[in-house]
Structure formats: structure tokens, C-alpha cells
Design an enzyme around this catalytic site. Structure first.
Site, PDB file in Angstrom:
ATOM      1  N   LYS A 252      -9.607  -0.218  -6.147  1.00  0.00           N
ATOM      2  CA  LYS A 252      -9.579   0.382  -4.816  1.00  0.00           C
ATOM      3  C   LYS A 252     -10.901   1.066  -4.509  1.00  0.00           C
ATOM      4  O   LYS A 252     -11.417   1.829  -5.324  1.00  0.00           O
ATOM      5  CB  LYS A 252      -8.442   1.421  -4.758  1.00  0.00           C
ATOM      6  CG  LYS A 252      -8.320   2.201  -3.460  1.00  0.00           C
ATOM      7  CD  LYS A 252      -7.806   1.353  -2.311  1.00  0.00           C
ATOM      8  CE  LYS A 252      -7.893   2.094  -0.984  1.00  0.00           C
ATOM      9  NZ  LYS A 252      -6.684   2.792  -0.634  1.00  0.00           N
TER      10      LYS A 252
ATOM     11  N   ASP B 155       1.431   2.596   3.490  1.00  0.00           N
ATOM     12  CA  ASP B 155       0.579   3.768   3.296  1.00  0.00           C
ATOM     13  C   ASP B 155       1.407   5.052   3.341  1.00  0.00           C
ATOM     14  O   ASP B 155       0.922   6.095   3.765  1.00  0.00           O
ATOM     15  CB  ASP B 155      -0.565   3.814   4.318  1.00  0.00           C
ATOM     16  CG  ASP B 155      -1.651   4.816   3.942  1.00  0.00           C
ATOM     17  OD1 ASP B 155      -1.743   5.204   2.767  1.00  0.00           O
ATOM     18  OD2 ASP B 155      -2.392   5.237   4.861  1.00  0.00           O
TER      19      ASP B 155
ATOM     20  N   HIS C 277      -4.734  -0.595   5.594  1.00  0.00           N
ATOM     21  CA  HIS C 277      -4.302   0.173   6.774  1.00  0.00           C
ATOM     22  C   HIS C 277      -5.259   0.031   7.961  1.00  0.00           C
ATOM     23  O   HIS C 277      -5.878   0.981   8.381  1.00  0.00           O
ATOM     24  CB  HIS C 277      -4.047   1.644   6.442  1.00  0.00           C
ATOM     25  CG  HIS C 277      -5.100   2.349   5.612  1.00  0.00           C
ATOM     26  ND1 HIS C 277      -6.441   2.223   5.829  1.00  0.00           N
ATOM     27  CD2 HIS C 277      -4.974   3.209   4.578  1.00  0.00           C
ATOM     28  CE1 HIS C 277      -7.094   2.974   4.965  1.00  0.00           C
ATOM     29  NE2 HIS C 277      -6.224   3.575   4.183  1.00  0.00           N
TER      30      HIS C 277
ATOM     31  N   HIS D 190     -10.463   1.166   1.500  1.00  0.00           N
ATOM     32  CA  HIS D 190     -10.250   2.122   2.584  1.00  0.00           C
ATOM     33  C   HIS D 190     -11.470   1.954   3.490  1.00  0.00           C
ATOM     34  O   HIS D 190     -12.564   2.393   3.148  1.00  0.00           O
ATOM     35  CB  HIS D 190     -10.135   3.559   2.058  1.00  0.00           C
ATOM     36  CG  HIS D 190      -9.956   4.564   3.155  1.00  0.00           C
ATOM     37  ND1 HIS D 190      -8.768   5.225   3.376  1.00  0.00           N
ATOM     38  CD2 HIS D 190     -10.810   4.979   4.129  1.00  0.00           C
ATOM     39  CE1 HIS D 190      -8.897   6.014   4.439  1.00  0.00           C
ATOM     40  NE2 HIS D 190     -10.122   5.884   4.901  1.00  0.00           N
TER      41      HIS D 190
ATOM     42  N   HIS E 253       1.522   5.394  -1.777  1.00  0.00           N
ATOM     43  CA  HIS E 253       1.141   6.544  -2.613  1.00  0.00           C
ATOM     44  C   HIS E 253       2.411   7.159  -3.190  1.00  0.00           C
ATOM     45  O   HIS E 253       3.340   7.478  -2.447  1.00  0.00           O
ATOM     46  CB  HIS E 253       0.397   7.593  -1.776  1.00  0.00           C
ATOM     47  CG  HIS E 253      -0.853   7.055  -1.165  1.00  0.00           C
ATOM     48  ND1 HIS E 253      -2.079   7.109  -1.786  1.00  0.00           N
ATOM     49  CD2 HIS E 253      -1.056   6.411   0.010  1.00  0.00           C
ATOM     50  CE1 HIS E 253      -2.992   6.542  -1.020  1.00  0.00           C
ATOM     51  NE2 HIS E 253      -2.403   6.101   0.083  1.00  0.00           N
TER      52      HIS E 253
ATOM     53  N   HIS F  40       0.870  -1.200   0.000  1.00  0.00           N
ATOM     54  CA  HIS F  40       0.000   0.000   0.000  1.00  0.00           C
ATOM     55  C   HIS F  40       0.894   1.233   0.000  1.00  0.00           C
ATOM     56  O   HIS F  40       1.518   1.560   1.010  1.00  0.00           O
ATOM     57  CB  HIS F  40      -0.911   0.017   1.237  1.00  0.00           C
ATOM     58  CG  HIS F  40      -1.870   1.166   1.262  1.00  0.00           C
ATOM     59  ND1 HIS F  40      -3.215   1.000   1.538  1.00  0.00           N
ATOM     60  CD2 HIS F  40      -1.716   2.492   1.049  1.00  0.00           C
ATOM     61  CE1 HIS F  40      -3.825   2.178   1.491  1.00  0.00           C
ATOM     62  NE2 HIS F  40      -2.923   3.104   1.203  1.00  0.00           N
TER      63      HIS F  40
HETATM   64  C1  NCD Z   1      -3.639   8.907   1.938  1.00  0.00           C
HETATM   65  C2  NCD Z   1      -3.153   9.956   0.922  1.00  0.00           C
HETATM   66  O1  NCD Z   1      -2.646  11.006   1.327  1.00  0.00           O
HETATM   67  O2  NCD Z   1      -3.258   9.709  -0.285  1.00  0.00           O
HETATM   68  N1  NCD Z   1      -3.666   9.530   3.235  1.00  0.00           N
HETATM   69  C3  NCD Z   1      -3.690   8.899   4.430  1.00  0.00           C
HETATM   70  O3  NCD Z   1      -3.777   9.578   5.449  1.00  0.00           O
HETATM   71  N2  NCD Z   1      -3.593   7.598   4.539  1.00  0.00           N
HETATM   72  C4  NCD Z   1      -4.962   8.381   1.517  1.00  0.00           C
HETATM   73  C5  NCD Z   1      -5.372   7.091   2.192  1.00  0.00           C
HETATM   74  O4  NCD Z   1      -4.674   6.070   2.120  1.00  0.00           O
HETATM   75  O5  NCD Z   1      -6.440   7.046   2.813  1.00  0.00           O
HETATM   76 ZN    ZN Z   2      -3.246   5.064   1.489  1.00  0.00          ZN
HETATM   77 ZN    ZN Z   3      -6.832   4.973   2.725  1.00  0.00          ZN
END
Ligand code: NCD
Ligand code: ZN
Ligand code: ZN
Length: 345
Positions: free
Chosen positions: A101, A249, A176, A138, A18, A16
Site C-alpha cells: 500500500k 474504506d 477510494h 491512496h 480498516h 479496502h
Molecule cells: C482511513 C483511516 O482512518 O485509516 N481514513 C479515511 O478517511 N479514509 C485512511 C485512508 O484510507 O486514507
Molecule cells: Zn482506507
Molecule cells: Zn486512503
């Protein structure tokens, strides 16, 4: 058990992650590629990655940002919307996309195009179940009447249990997880269910957000919970149960957007991800359980081969950089300026 001074693990993957896009993406890809062989790349760009064609183009941009000499494979995910056509599932599968997702509309960063009602996506979910694609969720409800600390538990009762009743053989990755209720739900579920656990939810409880003043770099979604929940997550991660696996995450946001009147949610952990997990597993006396959690359970769940090379962590103090370049601006990693006990060599 005495603590070893060196730890060799099969190279882990991040299930996971970003990465954003453009110059910001190019700034963060090297940190992940240094540690992990593969990562599930979340599709919540602006606009979101909703088609196989967009995912393939995004994958090419990520590959182009991997530093020479490193091998890193981005695993792509499509952002499910109320209007995703059923045929997109087949196109996704053919393009090598591994998952869809679920962002409940309004739940988190760039989720406004997300699903307003799961019933609108039933045909797509049916096709995903048939094609064996993973449904990453999520897991928080979005009603403003539900307390922000209770939104994950409410999601299990109101959304996840009915979803799994309707699609019992759909692979659902509960992303998460942050509560003892989620850990318990997953541990009692069958093998179609998996769950990722972040380093911050293993290391911190919600006090971290308010220590001596508000600490925006500890703010992520789902938000950190009480200590009893952190303890339950550590127990799940270190249990050896193959349903629990590593997903950082890591969610980069420019410093000035986190240190803001309405600060963005997300912790940037990529520069020290495996080290943070090592710290959490060491504190639980479970370093021997780290390799399976970080390197075996994820690929086994996704039906992909385990990695064959290895990484080495050494017991050596180092200071996480306070600030790093992030496109045109800067970013503060979690634990920036602080000393960590483990260092990947
Ligand atoms: C994530 C993001 O910034 O893209 N933020 C987070 O707090 N986890 C989005 C997500 O995974 O929910
Ligand atoms: Zn995330
Ligand atoms: Zn998320």
C-alpha cells in the site's frame, strides 16, 4: 423497472477495509465477517504493518476475532516505506500477502511513515511487478499548496501517470476514487488498473459535511467532492466495467476522536455496508449491476476465485444503531439512528 423485494447475490468481498488492532479490532471484525467472505485489510496501524512477519501475526489476531460459525479470510497488505527492502516482496508473496500500500507521507490517518518520494521505492516496485503483487494507492498528493479538493486529480497527473509509464505491468489499485477525473482515468486504462469505490462517495457529495452544521461523521479522506463527481462515480460503479469494484474504506475511529477540534478522517460503514451500496445502486436504477461490482470484479482483478455461497438482501426498513461498542469506548456508524431500506438477512 419495478424494484424487487429481495435480492440474492454471490457473497461479496471488501477490497479496502480498516480493522485496527486489539480490542477495537475485536469490536469491528464481526460486522464485516457477517457480510463479506474476504477483505483487503489496510496496514496503517500504529506502528504500520511493514513486514511479512508482522502481516502474518496481524492476520492471526484478526482470525481469532472472527465469531464462531462465520467464515472470513483477511487478505493482508504491507505498508510501503522509503526503506522497504526489496527482499520483503518475496517474503510477502510466500506468506500469502496480496498487496503493498502506498500512503504518500502525510496524506491520511497514520501515514507519517509513508513514502516521501516514489523514486526511493523503484527497486521494490520492480519486484512487485515481477511477482504480480497489487500496488494499492491512496491517490492524493500532499503539498499544502494544493487545494484539498484537487489532491486526487493532481495525484493522477503528477504521480500515477509517471508511475504507470515506469511500471506498465504493475497492477495498480487506485483506492477510494472520488472524482470524475479518476473515474475517467481508470475507465480508459488497461486491465492492470483497478479502482475501489466507497459507499459514501456513491451516496453523498460534499454538502453532507456541512448540512446544518459541521458533520464530522461524513469526513473522510479523500474528502467528499461536488455532485458532478458523485454522479461520475455512480456511473462508473454501475457501468459493468470490471475495473471498478467494492471497497468500503470502512475506517473506524472512536466517536470522541471524530467529534473533536481536529476530528479524525474516516467513515465507519461496516455494520451496513452492503445495504448502503444497494441503496446507491437502487437510486441509479442499477440493482442488476450490484452483484458484479460487489462480488465478481474484485476477485477477478486480484486473481482469486469468486465466492460460491450467497447472501440475501430484503426490502425491509431498519434503523442503524446510533452507537456501538469500540474497545473501551464507542463508535458511531455512518447513518447511525437513521432508517435504511435494505437489510441483509
Ligand atoms: C482511513 C483511516 O482512518 O485509516 N481514513 C479515511 O478517511 N479514509 C485512511 C485512508 O484510507 O486514507
Ligand atoms: Zn482506507
Ligand atoms: Zn486512503
Amino acid at each position: 423497472m419495478t424494484t424487487p423485494t429481495q435480492l440474492t447475490l454471490t457473497r461479496p468481498d471488501d477490497w479496502h477495509l480498516h480493522l485496527r488492532d486489539g480490542a477495537a479490532m475485536a469490536s469491528v471484525v464481526p460486522a464485516t465477517a457477517q457480510q463479506f467472505a474476504r477483505a483487503i485489510v489496510m496496514p496503517n496501524l500504529h506502528p504500520p504493518v511493514t513486514t511479512a512477519e508482522q502481516a502474518v501475526a496481524y492476520r492471526d489476531r484478526i482470525r481469532a476475532a472472527v465469531p464462531a460459525g462465520l467464515k472470513f479470510e483477511p487478505l493482508m497488505v504491507l505498508y510501503l516505506t522509503d526503506n522497504t527492502p526489496v527482499d520483503e516482496v518475496k517474503r510477502a508473496k510466500d506468506a500469502g500477502v496480496v498487496a503493498f500500500k502506498l500512503y504518500p507521507a502525510g496524506a491520511t490517518t497514520n501515514s507519517d511513515a509513508g513514502v516521501t518520494d516514489l523514486r526511493k521505492t523503484h527497486k521494490v516496485l520492480e519486484a512487485m511487478q515481477r511477482e504480480g503483487l497489487v500496488f494499492c494507492v491512496h491517490g492524493e498528493v500532499t503539498d499544502s499548496e494544493v487545494d484539498v479538493f484537487d489532491r486526487e486529480k493532481a495525484f493522477i497527473d503528477d504521480k500515477l501517470i509517471p508511475l504507470r509509464r515506469d511500471f506498465p505491468e504493475l497492477k495498480v489499485a487506485f483506492e477510494h476514487i472520488t472524482t470524475k477525473e479518476a473515474a475517467q482515468y481508470v475507465s480508459e486504462a488497461d486491465h492492470f488498473v483497478g479502482a475501489t469505490i466507497t459507499p459514501q462517495h456513491l451516496l453523498y457529495n460534499r454538502n453532507a459535511i456541512f448540512m446544518g452544521g459541521v458533520r464530522p461523521h461524513y469526513y473522510c479522506l479523500p474528502i467528499l467532492k461536488r455532485e458532478e463527481h458523485r454522479v461520475a462515480l455512480v456511473k462508473a460503479a454501475t457501468s459493468g466495467d470490471p475495473k471498478f469494484f467494492l471497497g468500503t474504506d470502512s475506517a473506524p475511529h472512536a466517536s470522541h476522536l471524530k467529534e473533536h477540534a481536529s476530528g479524525c478522517a474516516g467513515c465507519y460503514t461496516a455494520p451496513c455496508a452492503i445495504e448502503l451500496y444497494a441503496e446507491a445502486f437502487e437510486a441509479a436504477g442499477a440493482l442488476d449491476k450490484l452483484e458484479a461490482f460487489a462480488s465478481f470484479h474484485g476477485p477477478d482483478y486480484y486473481g482469486l476465485p469468486r465466492n460460491t455461497d450467497a447472501i440475501t438482501l430484503v426490502r425491509e426498513d431498519w434503523v442503524v444503531p446510533e452507537e456501538l461498542p469500540f474497545g473501551e469506548t464507542v463508535i458511531k456508524p455512518l447513518r447511525g439512528g437513521e432508517t435504511l431500506r435494505w437489510k441483509m438477512r
